[in-house]
Enzyme design. Structure first.
Site, short mmCIF file in Angstrom:
data_model
loop_
_atom_site.label_atom_id
_atom_site.label_comp_id
_atom_site.label_asym_id
_atom_site.label_seq_id
_atom_site.Cartn_x
_atom_site.Cartn_y
_atom_site.Cartn_z
N SER A 113 0.93 -1.48 -0.65
CA SER A 113 -0.12 0.22 0.16
C SER A 113 1.04 0.93 0.37
O SER A 113 1.23 1.13 -0.93
CB SER A 113 -0.86 -0.36 0.48
OG SER A 113 -2.35 1.03 1.40
N HIS A 267 -7.64 -5.79 0.25
CA HIS A 267 -6.34 -5.22 -0.41
C HIS A 267 -4.95 -5.75 1.15
O HIS A 267 -3.45 -5.39 0.73
CB HIS A 267 -6.40 -3.98 0.67
CG HIS A 267 -6.07 -2.80 0.24
ND1 HIS A 267 -5.06 -1.63 -0.71
CD2 HIS A 267 -4.98 -1.84 1.32
CE1 HIS A 267 -4.16 -1.12 -0.51
NE2 HIS A 267 -4.02 -1.50 0.81
#
Length: 287
Positions: A113, A267
């Site tokens: 991320s 994610h």
């Protein structure tokens, strides 16, 4: 400066947890030394997380590689000094200083991320240091926060606003439900591990307010085109935080990259799919 160390039960592998002053900030990192390793993995976590997010993959990789897992200032156990500039550029430069201080060779970046974007800043600043880059759901193409929010971050109560926003978003548990595909993977230990840095005092919220105005935005297409380091992009097909389209665009703009998409994955790839994460890392590094 505080330093702690814990030795593992082998002559060739040791695990040290350190807090050391780098570039004016207390930097926390975990160092998994391996005298037999030919490659060092430098692990960088994502927004609102810490090196805790790599707890499943480190044990699976430490027998093959030397590993550094670092807490991005002001997250985790790293410093929250408001004199520090929490920009990607400065954080990347700080991590490079750490790599040089530890005299690390053959380093591959592993970023998740926001940590992926910081890794790309590092590769842009000093490409000769890094062998390969592996990005899991890396942030991309985000602009600096709005001027109104930058102004707000200067106000005395800004930290209370940041804390309120985190609570309103559902807190740690609510945010975890947004980043994983299978909600059954969320355990009490997982919630507590992510919550811990936010319950001691308000220092983190003061630092997050400053972080919001220091962050300069993700790298431009022009800068991404300059990064020639071999790069593996790994994305969860059901990622709702950094959509797959971002990965597809990064695959276009990073000239020496390859994209792999994982089904039924959100994610938080290193936690949702630790075995597959390790397999992809090993195949890319060794292959």
């Amino acid at each position: 400066m505080a330093t702690t160390a814990k030795k593992l039960h082998t002559l060739n592998r040791q695990h040290y947890s350190h807090v050391t002053k780098i570039n004016g900030i207390d930097l926390y990192y975990e160092y998994y030394q391996n005298a037999n390793a030919k490659e060092t993995l430098f692990l960088i976590h994502g927004f609102l997380a810490s090196s805790f997010s790599f707890r499943y993959i480190i044990p699976k990789l430490m027998n093959q590689y030397q590993i550094i897992a670092v807490d991005i200032p002001p997250f985790g156990k790293s410093g929250k000094d408001l004199k520090f500039t929490f920009s990607y550029e400065n954080i990347a430069a700080t991590f490079i200083q750490l790599i040089k201080k530890l005299k690390l060779n053959k380093v591959s970046l592993v970023g998740h991320s926001m940590g992926g974007q910081i890794g790309l800043y590092m590769a842009l600043q000093q490409p000769e240091i890094f062998d390969k880059i592996i990005l899991f759901a890396s942030s991309g193409y985000l602009q600096q926060v709005r001027k109104s929010l930058i102004f707000l971050s200067y106000l005395p109560f800004a930290h209370k606003f940041v804390k309120k926003k985190l609570i309103e978003s559902g807190g740690v548990e609510g945010n975890l439900k947004k980043v994983v595909y299978d909600k059954n993977q969320i355990t009490e230990d997982m919630i507590q591990g992510y919550l811990e840095p936010y319950i001691e005092d308000d220092a983190i919220f003061h630092a997050l307010a400053k972080f919001s105005r220091d962050r300069e935005g993700d790298l431009s297409k022009k800068d991404l085109n300059k990064i020639q380091t071999p790069c593996l992009l790994v994305w969860g097909k059901e990622d709702q935080i950094v959509p797959l389209q971002v990965g597809k665009q990064l695959n276009i703009d990073l000239p020496n990259s390859n994209l792999i998409v994982l089904d039924k994955t959100g994610h938080l790839t290193p936690e949702e799919r630790p075995e597959e994460t390790c397999r992809l890392i090993q195949k890319f590094i060794d292959g």
